[in-house]
Design a protein around this motif. Structure first.
Motif, PDB file in Angstrom:
ATOM      1  N   GLU A 125       0.832  -1.206   0.000  1.00  0.00           N
ATOM      2  CA  GLU A 125       0.000   0.000   0.000  1.00  0.00           C
ATOM      3  C   GLU A 125       0.867   1.257   0.000  1.00  0.00           C
ATOM      4  O   GLU A 125       0.601   2.209  -0.735  1.00  0.00           O
ATOM      5  N   LEU A 126       1.935   1.250   0.809  1.00  0.00           N
ATOM      6  CA  LEU A 126       2.854   2.396   0.844  1.00  0.00           C
ATOM      7  C   LEU A 126       3.557   2.567  -0.502  1.00  0.00           C
ATOM      8  O   LEU A 126       3.745   3.683  -0.980  1.00  0.00           O
ATOM      9  N   ASP A 127       3.942   1.443  -1.121  1.00  0.00           N
ATOM     10  CA  ASP A 127       4.589   1.499  -2.439  1.00  0.00           C
ATOM     11  C   ASP A 127       3.639   2.075  -3.482  1.00  0.00           C
ATOM     12  O   ASP A 127       4.027   2.897  -4.315  1.00  0.00           O
ATOM     13  N   TYR A 128       2.392   1.632  -3.425  1.00  0.00           N
ATOM     14  CA  TYR A 128       1.383   2.124  -4.376  1.00  0.00           C
ATOM     15  C   TYR A 128       1.214   3.635  -4.236  1.00  0.00           C
ATOM     16  O   TYR A 128       1.222   4.371  -5.233  1.00  0.00           O
ATOM     17  N   LEU A 129       1.057   4.113  -3.009  1.00  0.00           N
ATOM     18  CA  LEU A 129       0.857   5.548  -2.773  1.00  0.00           C
ATOM     19  C   LEU A 129       2.067   6.352  -3.241  1.00  0.00           C
ATOM     20  O   LEU A 129       1.921   7.421  -3.843  1.00  0.00           O
ATOM     21  N   MET A 130       3.272   5.824  -2.979  1.00  0.00           N
ATOM     22  CA  MET A 130       4.490   6.530  -3.387  1.00  0.00           C
ATOM     23  C   MET A 130       4.566   6.645  -4.905  1.00  0.00           C
ATOM     24  O   MET A 130       4.826   7.728  -5.461  1.00  0.00           O
TER      25      MET A 130
END
Length: 324
Positions: A125-130
């Motif tokens: 999820e953090l990778d997607y947002l970044m």
């Protein structure tokens, strides 16, 4: 208002009457309204009603008295009564990951996940947002570009509220509302019609695993891709790539401008770059490259890669991206 509420309740009961015994969510596609919903009947101290939502997560959460929370920070627009809009950095939250994505799209510049809340998110999820934020920032999506115009309209609205309610003032009042809605639509269309999305639609991504290789592209020392020449190869002349780092920063545009096909045994250090900090000699690099190409040939059922097999060298034009 009571008549309106009763009419709405009557329509709802008529629409969902077939689900009167469904206390867990039932999947329902309403052909008349062309929409999908999860429907269940709720009976509690507040009365009898239907819990309807397009999200199964939301409906099951209501049944089990459970939910999620995701905190984030953004420069959101707020206003108190009789004041204009003001952008303030605040900690906010959503109750699903979709809520967070909505906030990122609304506030692509100031959005961030503070360190103390990162544990609420998974790594993917953090990778997607970044990745999404870096892309939106790269193509220049603006955050609330019409704040001054909105406030000018709202000031007029406040003035009209204070004045005597004449027919003339009512007409001006509704014209003001219409102008505010038109501005909101204009803002959404300008964001959605970003021409760079179309321009970059066919670009590929190049993300080197090693920092030395990334720096070699940026310095111009490495100006080629190298791969086995497959039987199904078709020319990629003029294909463009974004050169990105591990954090998905957009660093350069690589364009294939020439293709060279030679036997592997003719490969030498004048034709291709190799990392001299990692390999003592070009032969050491070439030996590792051969083993890699053998595996690649196996993966694509191309037979056995040998010294006489051909390789494809794609020469690149490199254009660094200016950081604004």
């Amino acid at each position: 208002m009571r008549i309106k509420d009763k009419y709405y309740r009557w329509k709802e009961n008529k629409r969902y009457k077939k689900f009167k015994n469904c206390y867990l969510p039932y999947p329902f596609f309403d052909k008349k309204r062309d929409c999908f919903e999860w429907v269940r009947r709720e009976e509690n101290d507040f009365g009898i009603f239907y819990d309807v939502n397009p999200s199964l997560y939301e409906v099951l959460g209501n049944v089990a008295y459970s939910g999620l929370i995701y905190h984030y920070e953004a420069k959101v627009l707020t206003r108190m009564r009789d004041t204009v809009w003001e952008a303030k950095t605040e900690i906010s939250h959503g109750h699903s990951f979709v809520d967070v994505v909505d906030a990122l799209y609304e506030y692509p510049v100031s959005f961030r996940i503070p360190d103390e809340f990162k544990s609420e998110y998974s790594k993917q999820e953090l990778d997607y947002l970044m990745k999404v934020q870096k892309y939106l920032n790269f193509i220049g999506v603006k955050e609330k570009p019409y704040l001054e115009e909105k406030n000018a309209i709202y000031k007029t609205y406040l003035e009209l509220e204070k004045e005597k309610k004449t027919i003339k003032n009512r007409i001006l009042y509704y014209k003001n509302l219409k102008a505010e809605r038109k501005l909101a639509l204009q803002e959404k269309f300008e964001r959605s019609e970003n021409p760079k999305v179309k321009e970059y639609a066919n670009y590929h991504y190049c993300k080197p695993k090693e920092k030395n290789i990334l720096n070699a592209y940026l310095s111009g020392k490495k100006q080629e891709f190298i791969s086995p020449l497959y039987s199904f190869h078709s020319s990629d002349i003029h294909q463009k790539y974004f050169l990105i780092d591990e954090e998905y920063n957009y660093l350069a545009i690589l364009e294939i401008i020439e293709e060279i096909k030679i036997p592997f045994n003719e490969l030498n250090e004048e034709i291709v770059y190799y990392d001299k900090t990692k390999y003592k000699t070009f032969l050491e690099y070439k030996k590792e490259l051969k083993e890699q190409f053998k595996e690649d040939f196996k993966d694509f059922n191309e037979g056995t890669f040998t010294e006489n097999s051909y390789v494809l060298i794609e020469k690149l034009k490199i254009e660094r991206i200016d950081k604004k």
